[in-house]
Design a protein around this motif. Structure first.
Motif, short mmCIF file in Angstrom:
data_model
loop_
_atom_site.label_atom_id
_atom_site.label_comp_id
_atom_site.label_asym_id
_atom_site.label_seq_id
_atom_site.Cartn_x
_atom_site.Cartn_y
_atom_site.Cartn_z
N TYR A 66 33.20 146.62 -1.84
CA TYR A 66 32.19 146.34 -1.30
C TYR A 66 32.26 144.76 -0.53
N HIS A 67 31.91 145.05 1.00
CA HIS A 67 32.61 143.57 1.84
C HIS A 67 31.02 142.84 1.76
N PHE A 68 32.28 141.32 1.89
CA PHE A 68 30.64 140.72 1.91
C PHE A 68 31.30 139.51 3.00
N TYR A 69 30.25 138.87 3.92
CA TYR A 69 30.22 138.29 4.64
C TYR A 69 29.27 137.57 4.88
N VAL A 70 29.45 135.76 4.14
CA VAL A 70 28.49 135.22 4.34
C VAL A 70 27.95 134.07 5.92
N ASP A 71 27.05 133.83 6.31
CA ASP A 71 26.81 132.97 7.25
C ASP A 71 26.37 131.73 6.16
N TYR A 72 26.48 130.72 5.93
CA TYR A 72 26.04 129.25 5.55
C TYR A 72 25.56 128.40 7.07
N TYR A 73 24.51 127.86 6.04
CA TYR A 73 23.90 126.88 7.38
C TYR A 73 22.81 125.49 6.50
N LEU A 74 22.86 124.53 7.43
CA LEU A 74 22.98 123.00 6.85
C LEU A 74 21.83 122.24 7.78
N PRO A 75 20.94 121.56 7.70
CA PRO A 75 21.03 120.57 8.43
C PRO A 75 21.57 118.70 8.54
N GLN A 76 21.58 118.71 9.82
CA GLN A 76 22.65 117.93 10.46
C GLN A 76 22.36 116.69 9.56
N ASP A 77 21.73 116.25 9.35
CA ASP A 77 21.06 115.45 8.78
C ASP A 77 21.86 115.20 7.37
N SER A 78 22.34 116.41 6.54
CA SER A 78 22.53 116.53 5.23
C SER A 78 23.92 116.61 5.43
N ILE A 79 24.80 116.37 6.55
CA ILE A 79 25.36 116.40 6.12
C ILE A 79 26.37 115.48 5.03
N THR A 80 26.14 114.44 4.96
CA THR A 80 27.04 113.11 4.34
C THR A 80 26.67 113.64 3.07
N GLN A 81 25.99 114.40 2.70
CA GLN A 81 25.62 114.45 1.32
C GLN A 81 26.93 115.07 0.35
N ASN A 82 28.29 115.60 0.54
CA ASN A 82 29.03 116.09 -0.20
C ASN A 82 30.04 116.06 1.30
N ALA A 83 30.73 115.66 1.20
CA ALA A 83 32.44 115.62 1.62
C ALA A 83 33.06 116.45 2.43
N TYR A 84 32.74 117.32 1.66
CA TYR A 84 33.39 118.90 1.99
C TYR A 84 32.40 119.60 3.64
N TYR A 85 31.04 119.20 3.39
CA TYR A 85 30.22 119.64 4.24
C TYR A 85 31.11 119.28 5.93
N GLU A 86 31.50 117.96 6.18
CA GLU A 86 31.85 117.91 7.61
C GLU A 86 33.31 118.56 8.29
N ILE A 87 34.02 118.64 7.25
CA ILE A 87 35.05 119.75 7.27
C ILE A 87 35.17 120.66 7.65
N TRP A 88 34.07 121.56 6.59
CA TRP A 88 33.55 123.16 6.79
C TRP A 88 33.07 123.55 8.56
N ALA A 89 32.01 121.90 8.28
CA ALA A 89 31.47 122.62 9.92
C ALA A 89 32.91 122.20 11.05
N LYS A 90 33.58 121.52 11.00
CA LYS A 90 34.61 121.20 12.34
C LYS A 90 34.88 122.40 11.83
N ASN A 91 35.66 123.38 10.49
CA ASN A 91 36.18 124.41 10.88
C ASN A 91 35.27 125.23 11.12
N GLY A 92 34.33 125.98 11.72
CA GLY A 92 33.48 126.25 12.00
C GLY A 92 32.78 127.44 11.13
#
Length: 189
Positions: A66-92
């Protein structure tokens, strides 16, 4: 669950559902447009509105795995809610949509691109809570839409099966740190 869902406080559980070492061992890098091309996939969509992650999961069963691929989305204005969000967005790993609410048109476009790449999308499963208009638009684009109620009763059997398959090495996760982070925050009820 109560702290993160009802009060918006980020937690990680002390009781790990599936150990991170299992997730690491079963994660692989792959491009779903190429890997899933000419194969049937099922799509599960968990839409969020404002400050939570939206997830679009693609499942393809090949040779008993069972192969799983997941795309994740977040509103730009919520990026500061979690320290990981900016890193994950920067890394694609995390797609940001403009503004303070998730723009579902980005999700639609990405699913359309998957189909245009030759991936056969059998059905799209979604929770009706935030998505009646989006589901109607997807139906107009000739996707077979199917409601999945996000209740404890609906999750019980699939959760047990997912755990069984993970522990037996039958699930291959796309290598994405968000997958691992999300699984590490699951507490069973």
């Amino acid at each position: 669950y109560v702290m993160s869902r009802q009060f918006g406080i980020w937690t990680s559980t002390s009781e790990t559902w599936i150990d991170d070492s299992i997730c690491v061992a079963q994660s692989r890098p792959f491009d779903p447009h190429d890997f899933f091309k000419d194969y049937s996939v099922y799509v599960g969509v968990d839409l969020a509105a404002v400050s939570d992650l939206t997830a679009v999961a693609y499942l393809c069963v090949l040779d008993g795995y069972y192969h799983f691929y997941v795309d994740y989305y977040l509103p730009q204005d919520s990026i500061t809610q979690n320290a990981y969000y900016e890193i994950w967005a920067k890394n694609g790993h995390l797609h940001l949509t403009p503004g303070n609410a998730t723009d579902y048109s980005y999700i639609t476009e990405d699913i359309m691109r998957m189909r245009q790449a030759g991936v056969i999308i059998k059905s799209v499963h979604y929770d009706r809570y935030l998505s009646p208009q989006w589901a109607a638009e997807m139906t107009e684009k000739n996707f077979k839409m199917s409601v999945f109620s996000q209740t404890l009763g609906s999750f019980s059997a699939p959760t047990k099966e997912f755990e069984r398959l993970m522990r037996n090495g039958k699930i291959i996760l796309h290598e994405n740190p968000i997958n691992r982070w999300c699984i590490s925050n699951v507490t069973l009820k």
